[in-house]
Write an enzyme that holds these catalytic residues in place. Structure first.
Site, mmCIF file in Angstrom:
data_model
loop_
_atom_site.group_PDB
_atom_site.id
_atom_site.type_symbol
_atom_site.label_atom_id
_atom_site.label_comp_id
_atom_site.label_asym_id
_atom_site.label_seq_id
_atom_site.Cartn_x
_atom_site.Cartn_y
_atom_site.Cartn_z
ATOM 1 N N THR A 220 0.858 -1.191 0.000
ATOM 2 C CA THR A 220 0.000 0.000 0.000
ATOM 3 C C THR A 220 0.894 1.240 0.000
ATOM 4 O O THR A 220 1.875 1.317 0.734
ATOM 5 C CB THR A 220 -0.942 0.008 1.210
ATOM 6 O OG1 THR A 220 -0.181 -0.107 2.423
ATOM 7 C CG2 THR A 220 -1.908 -1.166 1.142
ATOM 8 N N GLY A 225 -1.632 4.921 -4.267
ATOM 9 C CA GLY A 225 -2.398 3.712 -4.534
ATOM 10 C C GLY A 225 -1.767 2.469 -3.949
ATOM 11 O O GLY A 225 -1.377 2.447 -2.779
ATOM 12 N N GLY A 251 -5.679 1.672 6.333
ATOM 13 C CA GLY A 251 -5.062 0.397 5.996
ATOM 14 C C GLY A 251 -5.895 -0.790 6.439
ATOM 15 O O GLY A 251 -5.967 -1.812 5.744
ATOM 16 N N ASP A 252 -6.543 -0.661 7.594
ATOM 17 C CA ASP A 252 -7.414 -1.745 8.066
ATOM 18 C C ASP A 252 -8.621 -1.894 7.149
ATOM 19 O O ASP A 252 -9.046 -3.014 6.838
ATOM 20 C CB ASP A 252 -7.875 -1.460 9.495
ATOM 21 C CG ASP A 252 -6.717 -1.456 10.487
ATOM 22 O OD1 ASP A 252 -5.720 -2.163 10.238
ATOM 23 O OD2 ASP A 252 -6.812 -0.747 11.498
#
Length: 305
Positions: A220, A225, A251-252
Site C-alpha cells: 500500500t 495507490g 489500511g485496516d
C-alpha cells in the site's frame, strides 16, 4: 457471503489533532479529541462484516472499561463474542494517535492483553478455521501466534493474509504460509531488516519478500495507490484523489475489503481496486469505526469518487 476468520488485536484509540508534531520536551495544544475502539484485528473484522462477510474474531481483552466497550461494540456490529478472551488483572490494549493537518498520523501503542494470546488459543479454534475461506492476522499479537494462525489456515485450504503491522524483522518460515502479504513501503523495509528510510523502491522490496516465501505481495502506497507483485508480474493500482481527514484505519479498511473481495472470488487486481476505494472512504472520516464503509457507502462513493 465469504467466511473470514480474524486473529488479531483490540486497542482503544485516543486521538487528538495537532498543528504539527511537538519537539522533545514541548507541550503542544491540540483539539478534536476522540476516544474510540480500534486495533488492527478488531477494525479489520468489523470492516469485513460491514461489507457483508461472515466474520469470526479471536481477540484478547483485559478486565477494564475498555474491554466492556469492546464487547458492546461487537454486539452492535454482529461480531460473535464466543472467541473473545478476557484476562483478570490485565489491561486492554490502548493507542495514542496524533494527527497533523495533512491527515497523516503518529501512533504509539501499549498492546496489553493482546500479548497474552498464544498459539494454543489459535489451535483451540481449529474447527472454526477449517470452515473459513480467509484467515487474516496482523502483528499486534505475538508473532508466534500469528504464525500459528497462518499455518492452520493454510493447512485447511483457506487464503491466508498477513498485514505485517506494526512491522518487525521477520523470519522466513513465517512467510511460507502467507498467500497475501500487505505491508506499506516502510513496513516492507522493516520486515527485511532495512531502515525505514532505505531508498529501495517498493517493487524491489516486494520481490525480496516473495523470495522469503510470501505468495503474493500487495504494497500500500497511500496517495500513490497500491502495488501488486505476483511472480514476475507487477501491477500498479492508482489511488482515489481525496483530501484526507484522518488516515488512521485506512489500511485496516483496505485489508478488510481485500479479504472480502478475495473471498467472493474476485481476482487480486479487482480486489485491490475495491480495497483502494474502501481505504480512501475511511480516510475521509475522523475516527476509524465511523469511517469503515458498508456496501451502500462504497456504491455511493463510486458515484462521486
Amino acid at each position: 457471503m465469504p467466511k473470514i476468520f480474524v486473529v488479531g488485536s483490540y486497542n482503544t484509540g485516543l486521538t487528538i489533532r495537532v498543528p504539527r508534531m511537538p519537539v522533545l520536551g514541548e507541550s503542544l495544544a491540540g483539539d478534536s479529541f476522540d476516544m474510540g475502539p480500534g486495533g488492527k484485528g478488531s477494525n479489520q473484522a468489523i470492516g469485513a462484516a460491514r461489507l457483508g462477510a461472515d466474520v469470526r474474531l479471536l481477540v484478547c481483552l483485559g478486565d477494564d472499561i475498555f474491554a466492556e466497550n469492546a464487547l458492546q461494540l461487537y454486539r452492535r456490529e454482529g461480531i460473535d463474542i464466543e472467541l473473545v478472551h478476557q484476562f483478570a488483572g490485565a489491561s486492554s490494549g490502548i493507542g495514542f494517535v496524533n494527527i497533523v493537518p495533512s491527515g497523516e498520523n503518529w501512533i504509539t501503542v501499549d498492546l496489553g492483553a493482546n500479548l497474552l494470546m498464544t498459539p494454543q488459543h489459535v489451535r483451540d479454534c481449529a474447527a472454526e478455521i477449517s470452515d473459513c475461506d480467509i484467515v487474516m492476522t496482523q502483528l499486534e499479537i505475538p508473532p508466534e501466534t500469528a504464525a500459528a494462525a497462518l499455518r492452520l489456515g493454510k493447512e485447511n485450504g483457506a487464503i491466508t493474509m498477513l498485514n505485517p503491522a506494526p512491522a518487525q524483522p521477520i523470519e522466513k518460515e513465517y512467510l511460507a504460509d502467507v498467500d497475501i502479504l500487505t505491508p506499506n513501503a516502510s513496513e516492507a523495509r522493516i520486515l527485511l531488516g532495512l531502515p525505514p528510510e532505505d531508498p529501495s523502491p517498493p517493487h524491489e522490496l516486494a520481490r525480496r519478500l516473495l523470495g522469503m516465501g510470501a505468495g503474493r505481495v500487495v504494497v500500500t502506497l497511500g496517495e500513490d495507490g497500491a502495488l501488486i507483485v505476483d511472480g514476475e508480474e507487477t501491477t500498479r493500482v492508482p489511488a482515489i484523489s481525496i483530501r484526507a481527514v484522518d488516515v488512521t484505519g485506512a489500511g485496516d479498511s483496505f485489508n478488510a475489503a481485500l479479504a472480502v473481495s478475495l473471498g467472493e472470488g474476485l481476482s487480486l487486481k479487482e480486489s485491490v481496486q475495491f480495497a483502494v476505494r474502501a481505504g480512501a472512504f475511511t480516510a475521509l472520516h475522523l475516527g476509524v469505526i465511523d469511517g469503515l464503509p458498508t456496501r451502500a457507502d462504497l456504491e455511493d462513493f463510486e458515484l462521486v469518487g
